[in-house]
Design a protein around this motif. Structure first.
Motif, mmCIF file in Angstrom:
data_model
loop_
_atom_site.group_PDB
_atom_site.id
_atom_site.type_symbol
_atom_site.label_atom_id
_atom_site.label_comp_id
_atom_site.label_asym_id
_atom_site.label_seq_id
_atom_site.Cartn_x
_atom_site.Cartn_y
_atom_site.Cartn_z
ATOM 1 N N ASN A 41 5.658 -3.449 11.381
ATOM 2 C CA ASN A 41 5.946 -2.126 10.852
ATOM 3 C C ASN A 41 5.950 -1.032 11.901
ATOM 4 N N ILE A 42 5.293 -1.301 13.016
ATOM 5 C CA ILE A 42 5.274 -0.225 14.014
ATOM 6 C C ILE A 42 5.001 -0.867 15.357
ATOM 7 N N PRO A 58 -9.609 8.182 14.282
ATOM 8 C CA PRO A 58 -9.649 6.714 14.293
ATOM 9 C C PRO A 58 -10.376 6.114 13.097
ATOM 10 N N VAL A 77 0.843 -1.190 0.000
ATOM 11 C CA VAL A 77 0.000 0.000 0.000
ATOM 12 C C VAL A 77 0.879 1.242 0.000
ATOM 13 N N GLU A 118 -8.254 4.612 10.394
ATOM 14 C CA GLU A 118 -7.521 3.378 10.643
ATOM 15 C C GLU A 118 -6.044 3.485 10.318
ATOM 16 N N CYS A 119 -5.409 4.535 10.815
ATOM 17 C CA CYS A 119 -3.970 4.675 10.606
ATOM 18 C C CYS A 119 -3.230 4.087 11.782
ATOM 19 N N TRP A 120 -2.324 3.184 11.512
ATOM 20 C CA TRP A 120 -1.585 2.620 12.625
ATOM 21 C C TRP A 120 -0.566 3.617 13.192
ATOM 22 N N SER A 121 -0.161 4.555 12.363
ATOM 23 C CA SER A 121 0.816 5.531 12.840
ATOM 24 C C SER A 121 0.208 6.466 13.879
ATOM 25 N N ALA A 122 -1.108 6.375 14.052
ATOM 26 C CA ALA A 122 -1.749 7.222 15.064
ATOM 27 C C ALA A 122 -1.179 6.975 16.443
ATOM 28 N N ALA A 123 -0.739 5.748 16.684
ATOM 29 C CA ALA A 123 -0.192 5.433 18.011
ATOM 30 C C ALA A 123 1.036 6.283 18.311
ATOM 31 N N TRP A 124 1.772 6.658 17.261
ATOM 32 C CA TRP A 124 2.978 7.464 17.477
ATOM 33 C C TRP A 124 2.635 8.891 17.864
ATOM 34 N N LEU A 166 -1.345 -0.187 6.493
ATOM 35 C CA LEU A 166 -0.478 -1.341 6.323
ATOM 36 C C LEU A 166 -0.749 -2.005 4.993
ATOM 37 N N PRO A 167 0.186 -2.761 4.467
ATOM 38 C CA PRO A 167 1.564 -2.871 4.923
ATOM 39 C C PRO A 167 2.503 -2.032 4.090
ATOM 40 N N ILE A 168 3.601 -1.632 4.695
ATOM 41 C CA ILE A 168 4.618 -0.940 3.891
ATOM 42 C C ILE A 168 5.793 -1.880 3.765
ATOM 43 N N ILE A 193 -6.686 0.243 18.151
ATOM 44 C CA ILE A 193 -6.455 0.309 16.717
ATOM 45 C C ILE A 193 -6.417 -1.091 16.131
#
Lengths: 512, 293, 317
Positions: C42-43, A115, A38, A118-124, A44-46, C50
């Motif tokens: 990946n993270i 939310p 993607v 659905e971005c996983w990078s949100a946790a950062w 995901l996934p990169i 999430i």
């Protein structure tokens, strides 16, 4: 040495003293192991970070010791612990014409934090409270708590700037059709087979330093070739222009007159992790025994073909958080046996664990298994896939298992993930009383000098407790065909990403 | 007029086989490989597990006749020990598959009717899956290790045996001596196992031989992908995989295990062929339209 | 005849249901949580919320029988899910790769014919001679060689040392027809040698069986020259079982294709399936197993009906 452009060289990498004039033209052909997946870095996934970096750019870049430096963001100040005022560079546009400005940054970061996207990078972005637009090119970031890793994070995934217009119109389209500010634009792709990027004729950077010809290639074509031998065969017959070599291949091609081969140090730690929550590795003597039993030098010589830098602790030697006073753990099998005897395992010790299923990991683990067998430790090592490993790590069903960490940029991410009880890879496997408060302080310390001191002390705490097994920091051989120009290896090693991004390569005669 | 199903008498069978060139070679190779696997510790001068990380991928020399592998272990020893895994996988999976398949086929063929129908549909359903992908999926499901690969091979391999046995049983059960046995009051299961089964075994033996070859090939395929025997156990498929990355530097590393796999599979195929020729009466008759030397 | 076809169709339906059940069970047996694993790679996630949201998007939260019915219903409607790895719809992935694997199969069959057929005929005609023995041995070797080993050796021979063929990869016909065929030569040849050996042996035994028949003996006794006998009278009956072998080899081909597709970097079905298995990409694994099994089922059904037409005796089964 002539320096082009209007920008005064305030940084050592802002030097373009090319011996020959760069030539425009040609599609740069590379190969990757798997399809890029993607193309929105927040979904995901990169699988290919390089490709993402061709199309998108970040707010900050990183220099040779992985410290954040300005990129799309020009400068910043911290008026207090909970605020950052950031000034952005002017005159940059996304490839669809949308201007890059404070509104755009606000939109992208809020999009990530929402939310429903659905971005996983949100946790950062957890410590981020809100973003205010002060004026067109000035942003105020408001934090919930002091956020030491803020700049490091903005130099990473959440800092990639995606066109707000594209996100507004059709966020799902961004997964397949990326729109950014980078030197290349998305052209076409055949899923599973190849992906094509084409040159961005309006790349702001080249123009700002007086090299409007940048980037020099007409485009980039990445083929998917899973097998490394086939990749190398392609490189040799000229069907691709560059590739990352496997270590065994380095010996074979390093003297090939048709190729230029270099060794790049990577911010990638290879090692193994202990499960401190149960015997035997809750006993520090047994952990030390394992550390003494492994001959790192022989491992690098035989398994890595000499391509690796013996590790003392977690952060690589060229990283700013690396504590230079710690020596690598010595090899002493006799001491290992004594420690085991002391701890009550004179008759032998059986432990379980797992590693990832790829040839290099397997070989490395096999070699280590042999070394442990020499001192009487029988390591039942399972070669597993990611999903099963994930399951075992979560349920603490291992003693000694794979413990690599790729892409060590901001030191906080790795420290929390592995050594803090709330970390995503910890699950209660370790609880170093000295390290935990240091990790928490490092999260919140904004001053660079003080941060560095905290991380030095953290490494010492981990080292003294023999927290994990740290084998080596990675080195990666890359090969270019001989008509690729513009690559200066010394500068690349010294300045890394920021040099690579500002010094595009070209074909000697404008074509492959 | 269908020819009588030949009863398998071991003495004459082996004699027939040994007279043919190819099956003879096949049997010879199988015997040598089995011997090699059994007395492996005595014929290899090195321990296949002792690694020397400063002497990896060496060329053949006095000390290491085939050179060393990627962890500095003696390649010859690893190839010799590798035969154990391959033969073990081949034989055990064949045995398990044969037992399951024979039971299913016997019951289906003898009982007929609905039982036959159901059992055959189940067999057909399993046969729809290409061997390799199904074995891979199963092995991924139940975990790594050579025993799990064998289980996966068996869970799909029984279908061929079931089919073959059923076909034979369908023929044999019409024979007059079966009717006679029933007439004198012999219990069904005795008829099944004492009369029908032995007379149906001929094609099963052929299939068994070829199955071993296929099993060895599939096992090396799964080992190539990382499943199969755990390290540091030597297995031909694993050596082949490890050797690929070093093909230019140490070609023997993958050429030798590949050659051994080919040899073993070939031997079992020769044997199977010979068995088929020896047991099939129709081909044994002379041909006018063919040249005979 | 109709009764025969109807019976075959009914059986195929039952088999289809069993296949679906087998696939579902096998896939559910595979342990682990794919969503979490992909994300963890990946993270470093500390936020459970999430993970749960992404999982619910893929329906992995519902009880198992509901998942089965959902899946079945979706299958019938044409919604075969999305790959966890790439996000593409499984159906689109299938349509992209199926023609490529099909083309590989066609190429392999071509080589199989060119090599296998003459091999089989020659060894049948010269039965038990030195030629027969050596050709049979060669055929048996062809079946015994691991295809991945053969593939890599070929690449090194023809691409690196002699430099006459491209080492790997795949270009679509419309982009570059010449390269398209060039890059297919080696993989199809590797697959073809395998099928050629099988075909050769089958042709041999089939021809031998036909030549044994009484009517051949009559033709020879009539005084016809041997060649005419073989061509005119033995030819056609030999071909019938051979045609079956080719169509039934499609099933075996799909499996063996993976390793060859992997070595030669060809984006076909086999590679898609195995990569999915390793990545625990459930939707793709399920769909691949299904598609492959249904493919074989359909081919078998067609062959059965075809045989029913040809040979009335078969209809008694």
């Amino acid at each position: 040495m002539t320096v082009f452009g209007q920008v005064q060289p305030s940084h050592p990498w802002e030097v373009w003293d090319y011996k020959t004039k760069p030539v425009r033209g040609g599609y740069f052909r590379t190969a990757s192991n798997v399809d890029v997946g993607v193309l929105n870095p927040n979904h995901l996934p990169i699988t290919d970070y390089d490709l993402i970096s061709y199309v998108y750019e970040r707010l900050l870049n990183t220099d040779g010791s992985f410290k954040p430096v300005p990129w799309l963001a020009e400068s910043w100040t911290f008026p207090d612990q909970l605020t950052c005022i950031m000034k952005l560079k002017k005159g940059i546009r996304f490839s669809d014409g949308t201007p890059f400005n404070a509104e755009a940054v606000k939109f992208v970061e809020e999009w990530i934090m929402d939310p429903k996207n659905e971005c996983w990078s949100a946790a950062w972005l957890k410590p981020l409270k809100s973003i205010d637009v002060v004026d067109e090119y000035t942003i105020r970031w408001n934090f919930k708590e002091p956020w030491g890793a803020f700049l490091g994070i903005m130099a990473n995934l959440p800092g990639f700037m995606i066109s707000p217009k594209a996100l507004r119109e059709d966020p799902n389209k961004c997964d397949g059709y990326p729109v950014g500010t980078g030197p290349y634009l998305f052209e076409n792709r055949s899923p599973g087979n190849w992906i094509k990027l084409k040159r961005n004729p309006n790349w702001w950077f080249g123009k700002s330093v007086g090299h409007p010809d940048m980037p020099y290639f007409d485009g980039i074509l990445t083929n998917v070739i899973p097998d490394p031998s086939v990749k190398l065969a392609n490189l040799r017959v000229g069907k691709i222009d560059s590739m990352t070599l496997e270590k065994p291949q380095y010996e074979m091609v390093k003297n090939d007159p048709n190729l230029k081969v270099f060794l790049t140090p990577l911010n990638y730690l290879r090692g193994y992790r202990f499960n401190h929550s149960r015997l035997p590795f809750s006993d520090i003597r047994v952990r030390q025994a394992v550390a003494y039993a492994i001959n790192r030098r022989a491992l690098i010589a035989g398994v890595e073909f000499g391509l690796g830098r013996i590790a003392s602790c977690v952060y690589p030697e060229d990283h700013w958080a690396h504590n230079p006073s710690l020596p690598p753990w010595p090899y002493n099998p006799q001491k290992a046996r004594e420690l085991l005897k002391e701890a009550g395992y004179a008759g032998g010790l059986n432990i379980v664990g797992h590693v990832y299923n790829n040839p290099q990991s397997r070989t490395r683990a096999e070699a280590v298994k042999g070394m442990l067998a020499e001192v009487g430790i029988n390591w039942k090592m399972d070669v597993l896939d990611a999903v099963t490993i994930e399951d075992r790590v979560k349920n603490l069903r291992y003693d000694l298992a794979t413990g690599d960490f790729p892409r060590i940029d901001d030191p906080e991410l790795m420290a929390t993930a592995i050594f803090h009880p709330s970390g995503g890879r910890n699950w209660g496997r370790s609880k170093n009383e000295a390290a935990i408060p240091l990790i928490e302080k490092g999260c919140q310390e904004i001053d660079m000098g003080k941060r560095q001191d905290i991380y030095f002390r953290l490494e010492k705490a981990l080292y003294d407790n023999c927290e994990d097994i740290w084998l080596f920091w990675e080195m990666s051989p890359i090969a270019f065909s001989k008509n690729i120009m513009g690559y200066n290896h010394d500068m690349e090693v010294k300045h890394k990403r920021v040099w690579t991004h500002t010094h595009p390569l070209w074909f000697k005669e404008g074509r492959p | 007029m269908r020819p009588l199903i030949p009863k398998v008498r071991s003495g004459s069978l082996i004699a027939t086989l040994l007279r043919q060139r190819l099956p003879f070679i096949g049997i010879l190779i199988i015997c040598m490989l089995t011997l090699m696997a059994v007395i492996a510790p005595f014929i290899s001068s090195h321990n296949p597990y002792s690694q020397d990380l400063y002497r990896v991928l060496e060329k053949p020399s006095q000390t290491h006749w085939l050179g060393t592998d990627n962890l500095g272990r003696d390649l010859l020893a690893r190839v010799i020990y590798g035969s154990r895994i391959s033969l073990y996988a081949g034989l055990v999976s064949m045995a398990i598959s044969a037992v399951i398949g024979i039971l299913v086929g016997l019951i289906a063929g003898y009982c007929g009717g609905a039982v036959d129908n159901i059992l055959m549909r189940i067999t057909d359903a399993f046969m729809c899956f290409p061997y390799f992908i199904f074995v891979l999926a199963l092995a991924a499901a139940i975990g790594p290790g050579i025993n799990n690969v064998i289980i996966s091979l068996s869970l799909l391999g029984w279908t061929g045996f079931a089919r073959i046995i059923r076909g034979q049983v369908l023929l044999v059960r019409e024979m007059p001596y079966i009717e006679a046995a029933r007439a004198i009051g012999m219990p069904e299961y005795k008829i099944m196992f004492r009369h029908i089964l032995p007379n149906s075994l001929a094609p099963v033996i052929v299939a068994a031989s070829i199955f071993i070859g296929r099993a060895i090939l599939t096992e090396s395929g799964t080992a190539f992908l990382g499943l199969g025997a755990e390290p540091p156990t030597a297995s031909w498929g694993k050596e082949l995989r490890a050797g690929f990355t070093h093909l230019e530097r140490a070609p023997l590393f993958s050429v030798t295990p590949g050659f051994m796999i080919t040899l073993a599979v070939m031997a079992f195929n020769f044997l199977g062929d010979g068995l088929r020729d020896a047991l099939d009466p129709r081909l044994r008759r002379g041909n006018i339209a063919c040249e005979e030397k | 005849m109709h009764k025969y076809i109807a019976k075959r169709l009914l059986y195929s339906l039952i088999i289809l249901l069993l296949v679906i059940l087998i696939v579902f069970i096998v896939v559910r047996l595979i342990p682990g949580d794919p969503i979490r694993a992909t994300m963890q790679q990946n993270i470093d996630l500390t936020d459970q919320k999430i993970v749960e949201e992404v999982r619910s998007q893929y329906g992995l939260n519902k009880p198992i029988h509901i998942q089965f019915c959902d899946w079945l219903w979706d299958l019938l409607r044409g919604n075969w899910g999305r790959s966890l790895q790439t996000g593409d719809t499984v159906l689109s992935m299938f349509w992209q790769r199926f023609p490529i694997t099909l083309e590989l199969f066609a190429g392999a069959t071509f080589w199989a014919w060119i090599i296998g057929f003459p091999l089989g005929v020659l060894s049948a005609l010269k039965k038990n001679s030195f030629i027969d023995v050596s050709l049979t041995s060669i055929a048996l070797i062809g079946v015994s060689i691991p295809s991945f080993w053969e593939g890599i050796l070929f690449i090194y021979l023809f691409s690196v040392y002699f430099r006459i063929l491209p080492p790997s990869g795949f270009s679509h016909f419309f982009e570059d027809p010449w390269l398209h065929f060039e890059s297919l030569i080696m993989p199809t040849f590797v697959m073809g040698t395998h099928t050629a050996s099988l075909l050769g042996r089958y042709v041999r035994s089939s021809l031998l069986e036909v030549l044994n028949q009484d009517y051949i003996r009559t033709a020879v006794a009539k005084g016809l020259p041997r060649r005419v006998v073989i061509q005119k009278h033995a030819g056609r009956p030999t071909m019938v079982p051979v045609a079956t072998v080719i169509s039934l080899s499609w099933g075996h081909f799909l499996a063996g294709a993976f390793l060859v597709e992997y070595i030669f970097a060809i984006p076909g079905l086999g590679r898609m399936g195995v990569e999915a298995i390793f990545a625990r990409d459930f939707p793709v694994i399920q769909a691949t197993l299904m598609m492959v099994a249904v493919n074989v089922l359909l081919v078998n059904l067609a062959v059965d009906i075809f045989y029913g037409f040809l040979d009335p005796r078969i209809r008694l089964y």
